[in-house]
Enzyme design. Structure first.
Site, mmCIF file in Angstrom:
data_model
loop_
_atom_site.group_PDB
_atom_site.id
_atom_site.type_symbol
_atom_site.label_atom_id
_atom_site.label_comp_id
_atom_site.label_asym_id
_atom_site.label_seq_id
_atom_site.Cartn_x
_atom_site.Cartn_y
_atom_site.Cartn_z
ATOM 1 N N GLY A 230 47.400 -5.375 -40.093
ATOM 2 C CA GLY A 230 46.219 -6.088 -40.543
ATOM 3 C C GLY A 230 45.382 -5.242 -41.483
ATOM 4 O O GLY A 230 44.375 -5.691 -42.026
ATOM 5 N N THR A 231 45.829 -4.005 -41.681
ATOM 6 C CA THR A 231 45.039 -3.061 -42.463
ATOM 7 C C THR A 231 45.203 -3.247 -43.961
ATOM 8 O O THR A 231 44.350 -2.812 -44.731
ATOM 9 C CB THR A 231 45.479 -1.632 -42.103
ATOM 10 O OG1 THR A 231 46.908 -1.609 -42.156
ATOM 11 C CG2 THR A 231 45.038 -1.245 -40.720
ATOM 12 N N ALA B 6 48.870 5.066 -44.643
ATOM 13 C CA ALA B 6 48.636 5.063 -46.090
ATOM 14 C C ALA B 6 49.076 6.387 -46.679
ATOM 15 O O ALA B 6 49.789 6.447 -47.680
ATOM 16 C CB ALA B 6 47.164 4.799 -46.385
ATOM 17 N N LYS C 217 38.881 -3.210 -51.612
ATOM 18 C CA LYS C 217 38.619 -4.344 -50.734
ATOM 19 C C LYS C 217 39.133 -4.097 -49.315
ATOM 20 O O LYS C 217 38.386 -4.228 -48.338
ATOM 21 C CB LYS C 217 39.295 -5.588 -51.320
ATOM 22 C CG LYS C 217 38.821 -6.888 -50.743
ATOM 23 C CD LYS C 217 39.645 -8.033 -51.293
ATOM 24 C CE LYS C 217 38.780 -9.020 -52.050
ATOM 25 N NZ LYS C 217 39.596 -10.099 -52.652
ATOM 26 N N LYS D 162 43.264 10.041 -47.230
ATOM 27 C CA LYS D 162 43.017 10.588 -45.893
ATOM 28 C C LYS D 162 43.130 9.552 -44.778
ATOM 29 O O LYS D 162 43.172 9.910 -43.610
ATOM 30 C CB LYS D 162 41.611 11.194 -45.833
ATOM 31 C CG LYS D 162 41.483 12.545 -46.537
ATOM 32 C CD LYS D 162 40.079 13.066 -46.334
ATOM 33 C CE LYS D 162 39.913 14.491 -46.815
ATOM 34 N NZ LYS D 162 38.514 14.921 -46.632
ATOM 35 N N GLY D 163 43.105 8.278 -45.114
ATOM 36 C CA GLY D 163 43.207 7.272 -44.057
ATOM 37 C C GLY D 163 41.840 6.757 -43.651
ATOM 38 O O GLY D 163 40.849 7.477 -43.680
ATOM 39 N N GLU E 63 40.299 4.654 -38.673
ATOM 40 C CA GLU E 63 39.482 5.049 -37.524
ATOM 41 C C GLU E 63 38.056 5.447 -37.894
ATOM 42 O O GLU E 63 37.127 5.192 -37.130
ATOM 43 C CB GLU E 63 40.114 6.232 -36.772
ATOM 44 C CG GLU E 63 41.597 6.445 -36.968
ATOM 45 C CD GLU E 63 42.500 5.609 -36.087
ATOM 46 O OE1 GLU E 63 42.157 5.383 -34.930
ATOM 47 O OE2 GLU E 63 43.548 5.167 -36.580
#
Ligand code: FAD
Ligand code: SF4
Lengths: 338, 750
Positions: B472-473, B515, B639, B707-708, B711
């Site tokens: 869903g990311t 990613a 987005k 870096k992601g 979280e």
């Protein structure tokens, strides 16, 4: 979920006759409560009588200036009805304070009256619950009681009635119209829901074989001074911790007629006509409102987990009366308490 | 021409969006196989004890019931624990469904019904009567914390506390300003929209194709192969679409085991979908008790940091997460002592839930920092600025990048922090007390090993493939963007093929590393394609690129050209025609740079600013404004990146105000296991949320500079909300969620 037969009733007489034949049958209206409870194995009807084809969807004006709401009028239809909004805005507001738009579209007036408590032990057939299984005990007592009653509870059951709509109907002195196998009768709203006492399995005074056909409202002069204030664990889509339906007529800064009903605090919408009568004539100001709150909550008792409800109810009553008196009812769309 | 610098980073809409909003995207439970059977699980209604007997007679008599499995007749599965350990398994004994008569937690599967219809299976499950010998459960972390212990086997080395540095106790005792308090967090439960489900297609020759709700198709495949002794070449697991997971679907759950078990036993296709209630007993954020003590000098410079954390685990596994180590590295301090322990309760094994560890630990640390700011008498933002550190003191390593000052500055400016009046209860708006609070956030920037394949066709079409998952990311979309960048093509010329176990090797999607990992692998494979193309081009007669090196060329408008002069080059179609190919395909493998990891640590950072308004009489709290400023390296898609942070902030508001698993400790059972009673924020609870991504260049964190973001969005939010509530009311509430009863009982309002 137990197996059941499904029948669609075409007329009121039909529906009542089928019910008389099948003691384990249940009516299906919007299904938003019944179907959930069946999935949880709490309600185990052997027959479902679908009443959605009955001609009970109308909201009609009565010659004496009142309104009749058919038992199958959806919660949304009632809340957005122009007559209701103009003449019984308290009712519209209370309905919109409840559930979600999707649920309100499906839920019906009759079903809302008869929805069952949200006590989480009631919902869990592996725990004792006198309401679900008379005589088995009450798992809530001594357990998680945050949502439970502070007024009118018994040592058999401490559950609360979850409806918002019914709190407004209680304040508005509505009349419930019911039909049984042999006759029709009216039940005053104050006599409709019960306190648990020794028979918590009975939520209300409707007989086993009766169908609710509608609600009658009498004309009133509360449209200028009313509010429905609901306090809950998030700003929408949660059952009330405490709610207050308040309506009054005011003349020269004094209360002429006062109605106040509480939700989330007892096994039925909580109202005390004696207290209301006592404050007829009192000035519409904070001191009066605080006294009303004290009087209404005089016998309130916490169970530990819900002690805060007493204080919360006191504050909510005062705020609601202030909102009603000032003619600024709580908005149900604003994301804030007014 | 496409602006190459723009495709990556720009707010490209999800390429799988149309499939999702039209319902064409099928989730694990939405696949049907001819003649398939359906399973339903019966759950334990005690938290500890033994099963004395299971009466299945009434259930078996029900029409449509095929077979009922209990621990008494369950088909054999692997004997050794090692076979049951998935890629994310924990120290201890993995849970084995229907293994024996022991009940270890409320909601444990005790029987499994297989029937011709899902209704019959569900109905029958309700007719199964289990007789238990119940034992008294212990489920209260506060009551049981005296039984805590240091985990004997570490789940991961970096979860262990760093060795103490300096003398924290002495420094604490000597400092002029100090705070010390306990912070209690309840268990939180995952409630993604999609329920766990598996659809197993039973094929010839023992082949299985499984649609599973998982964050790692290869992890699910390896698990079932290990447990049932199957040939990995004969099992394919698919997870094309995942309806939210947040860490809950990292480890295979009992639905997968039971579906495959019954499918093999009955030689039929099978489907098992969980109920919402079942979701509450799986990989939840553990209840946690922490003591944080901070000391500072008169200027607010930290003199001592002590952080002790204890969280719940189950009887059979030692779940671990990094709760407290953040306190040793977020700020500069030379006297630090961190300790971390577990306590075993009669509850299901906890698991990773968005920013596992950090969400809990940073909530305590950042609340304590706010308390310290009050104690010293300086602005909470200023306190953090003064204690800024550009080094990981826990590991004594440099940091790859830390644009946290920019987060502080840009966040504060957007929020209007300068206008904050320092005294609690000093800001108001009508009936409302107004509170402004802030907190910092931190999360590890991770990269793992991963592979990807990229294929470029002569007609310019690109296919990217890897066994990655899009939970869903936006993984589909960013992988497409990264390929489109290299091939200078529009995003719709790229097909992204992920969510299948027989694609290039990829770890589970979690920890915000997809990613960085799969993204880097895709870029590497795409560049390898370009290199191969160059080789073919140079074999052409009179090639204008004959002298060019791979660093000197790029693709532009369908041609392989010199970067310095786009006039010089050859059309891709011509190169492939000359080489007699219709496509060029390359696979690449990436992994963390071990050498660099010895010297550097990589983290993403954030600063969160929150405004609350609290009705002064009633205590109703509203979070009216949030500004989250994030430094997370390169942003691939403005987005989807923003959506990640928005979602994290909403979840953080839920953590602060709503989420809590309510346990009846007499029975050890969770009582609010549905979405009506387990509260997450509703729309009305969410007002303005503003997301800022500050500029941050970091080629060390990952080759693509990423870096992601999965979280970092939640970390710090709960503390910022709680700090804002303190600022509004002058009362500190240290056990979450901050519900109206706690506000009233603390006399935060009058
Ligand atoms: C998630 C969730 C949140 C909710 N939140 C709120 C809330 O905040 N506030 C609130 O007030 N409510 C709330 N509700 C409850 C909702 O209002 C009720 O479920 C609904 O009003 C029931 O109406 P229905 O027509 O669907 O009833 P049904 O489910 O069809 O029936 C309910 C019961 O009434 C009986 N019945 C129905 N009609 C008749 C009749 N005419 N005569 C005799 N018996 C009849 C049925 O046999 C059944 O026993 C919520 C519900 C859900 C699921
Ligand atoms: S409070 Fe009433 S409904 Fe709840 S468990 Fe007790 S008897 Fe049942």
């Amino acid at each position: 979920m137990k197996r059941f037969t499904y029948t669609r009733a075409e007329t009121v007489a039909d529906a009542v006759a089928i019910l008389a034949d099948r003691p384990q049958a249940q009516f299906l209206a919007g299904g938003t409560n019944l179907v959930d409870l069946m999935k949880y194995d709490v309600e185990r009807p052997d027959a479902i009588i679908d009443i959605n084809s009955l001609p009970l969807k109308e909201i009609e004006e009565l010659p004496d200036g009142g309104l009749r709401i058919g038992a199958l009028a959806s919660n949304s239809a009632v809340a957005y009805n122009a007559q209701i909004q103009a003449r019984f805005p308290l009712l519209a507001s209370a309905i919109l304070a409840g559930a979600s738009p999707q649920l309100r579209n499906a839920a019906t007036t009759g079903g809302n009256l008869l929805q069952r408590t949200r006590c989480s032990y009631f919902y869990d057939p592996s725990t004792p619950c006198n309401k679900r299984e008379p005589g088995s005990g009450c798992a809530a007592i001594g357990g998680l009681t945050r949502m439970h009653a502070i007024l009118g509870a018994s040592d058999k059951c401490i559950a609360v009635h979850p409806s918002d709509m019914c709190v407004a109907l209680a304040a508005l002195d509505a009349t419930v119209e019911v039909v049984g196998p042999d006759s029709a009768r009216d039940i005053a709203f104050g006599d409709f829901h019960r306190l648990p006492g020794d028979e918590p399995q009975r939520d209300n005074t409707l007989a086993r074989d009766e169908l609710v056909t509608g609600i009658r409202l009498e004309a009133n002069r509360f449209a200028g001074h009313h509010t429905y204030l609901k306090l809950r664990d998030r700003l929408s889509y949660a059952f009330a911790l405490v709610s207050v339906a308040a309506a009054m007529e005011i003349a020269d800064g004094r209360i002429v007629d006062l109605r106040i009903a509480l939700g989330g605090v007892a096994h039925r919408p909580w109202r005390d006509p004696l207290v209301e009568a006592e404050y007829a004539g009192a000035p519409a100001e904070d001191v009066t409102f605080q006294r009303v709150a004290d009087r209404l909550l005089f016998e309130a008792k916490g169970l530990g987990g819900n002690d805060f409800k007493i204080l919360l109810a006191r504050k909510a009553i005062v705020r609601a009366l202030r909102q009603a008196a000032s003619g600024r009812p709580q908005s149900q769309t604003l994301k804030a308490i007014q | 021409m496409l602006d190459r610098s723009k495709i990556v980073g720009s707010p490209v809409s999800r390429i799988d969006g149309p499939l999702k909003v039209t319902g064409a995207a099928k989730y694990a439970a939405e696949h049907f196989e001819p003649g398939m059977l359906f399973g339903h699980v019966a759950l334990a209604t005690i938290a500890a004890g033994r099963i004395l007997a299971i009466d299945t007679r009434a259930a078996e008599r029900l029409q449509g019931v095929v077979k009922i499995y209990t621990h008494e007749n369950r088909p054999k599965a692997a004997y050794r624990d090692s076979k049951w350990k998935d890629a994310v398994a924990l120290p201890g004994h993995p849970f084995r469904p229907l293994e024996n008569d022991r009940v270890l937690f409320d909601g444990q599967p005790v029987a499994f019904v297989v029937a011709e219809t899902p209704e019959a299976a569900r109905d029958a499950a309700g007719l199964i009567h289990v007789h238990y010998a119940a034992e008294t459960p212990n489920t209260h972390i506060v009551a049981e914390q005296h039984n805590s212990y240091e985990p004997p086997v570490a789940r991961m080395k970096q979860f262990l506390p760093p060795p103490p540095r300096g003398d924290a106790e002495a420094a604490f005792a000597a400092a002029p300003h100090k705070v010390s308090a306990d912070y209690v967090l309840p268990g939180e439960h995952h409630n993604p929209m999609e329920l766990f489900a598996a659809t197993v297609r039973f094929e010839d020759e023992g082949r299985l194709t499984i649609q599973d709700k998982t964050q790692g198709s290869q992890n699910s495949r390896d698990y079932v192969c290990g447990v049932f002794g199957l040939d990995p070449d004969k099992v394919i697991v698919k997870n094309d679409f995942v309806g939210g997971a947040f860490g809950q679907a990292l480890r295979p759950k009992h639905h997968l085991f039971l579906a495959v078990m019954a499918s093999l036993d009955l030689s039929r296709s099978m489907k098992v979908e969980m109920t919402r209630r079942e979701m509450f007993y799986l990989s939840w954020r553990p209840s946690c008790v922490q003591t944080v003590s901070l000391a500072a000098d008169d200027e607010g410079y930290l003199q001592a940091v002590l952080h002790h954390a204890v969280h719940t685990t189950s009887r059979h596994e030692d779940y671990q997460e990094n709760v407290a180590n953040w306190s040793g590295l977020a700020y500069k301090c030379d006297n630090v002592k961190i300790s971390y322990e577990l306590v075993k309760l009669d509850l299901a094994t906890p698991g990773d839930m968005r920013a596992p560890g950090a969400a809990s630990g940073v909530a305590a640390l950042e609340t304590a920092m706010d308390e310290l700011a009050c104690e010293v008498g300086i602005d909470p933002l200023e306190l953090r600025v003064r204690n800024f550190v550009h080094r990981d003191q826990n590991q004594d390593k440099a940091i790859t990048s830390k644009a946290l000052h920019a987060c502080y500055r840009e966040g504060a400016e957007r929020f209007g922090w300068v206008a904050r009046s320092p005294t609690p209860r000093s800001m108001r708006d009508g009936n409302d007390l107004v509170g402004w609070g802030m907190a910092g956030g931190i999360w590890e920037a991770m990269m793992s090993k991963g592979e990807a394949k990229v294929r470029l066709s002569a007609d310019g079409h690109v296919t990217v493939s890897a066994a990655a998952s899009d939970i869903g990311t936006g993984t589909y979309t960013i992988l497409g963007q990264l390929a489109a960048e290299v091939f200078d093509c529009p995003i719709d010329a790229v097909t992204v093929d992920i969510g299948r176990s027989n694609l290039p090797k990829t770890g589970v999607e979690g920890g915000s590393w997809t990613a960085a990992t799969t993204g880097s692998a895709v870029q590497a494979a795409a560049k390898a394609v370009v290199k191969t193309l160059l080789g073919h081009a140079q074999s052409m007669e009179n090639s204008p690129l004959a002298e060019a090196s791979e660093e000197q060329v790029e693709i532009s408008e369908g041609r392989l050209v010199l970067e310095a002069n786009h006039q010089v080059g050859t059309a891709i179609a011509d190169i492939m025609a000359a080489a007699g190919l219709d496509a060029v395909e390359e696979q690449a493998k990436v992994g963390p740079d071990i050498l660099s990891m010895r010297r550097y640590a990589a983290y993403s950072h954030s600063a969160v600013f929150v405004e609350v308004k609290i009705d002064e009489e009633l205590g109703v709290v509203r979070v009216t404004r949030v500004v989250s400023a994030v430094a997370a390296g390169r942003i691939l898609n403005a987005k989807t990146a923003r959506s990640q942070i928005l979602g994290g902030v909403v979840m953080g508001i839920g953590m602060a105000l709503h989420e809590e698993g309510l346990i009846d400790h007499r029975t050890g059972r969770i009582m609010n296991h549905n979405l009506a009673e387990y509260h997450v924020p509703a729309h009305a609870d969410i007002h303005d949320i503003d997301v800022i991504f500050v500029e941050e260049q970091d080629q060390r964190a990952s080759p693509i500079g990423v870096k992601g973001l999965g979280e970092i969005g939640i970390v710090g939010v709960a503390a910022a909300v709680s700090n804002a509530i303190f600022h509004a009311t002058g009362k500190r509430i240290r056990n979450l969620p901050i519900t109206i009863d706690k506000i009233l009982e603390s006399e935060a309002v009058q």
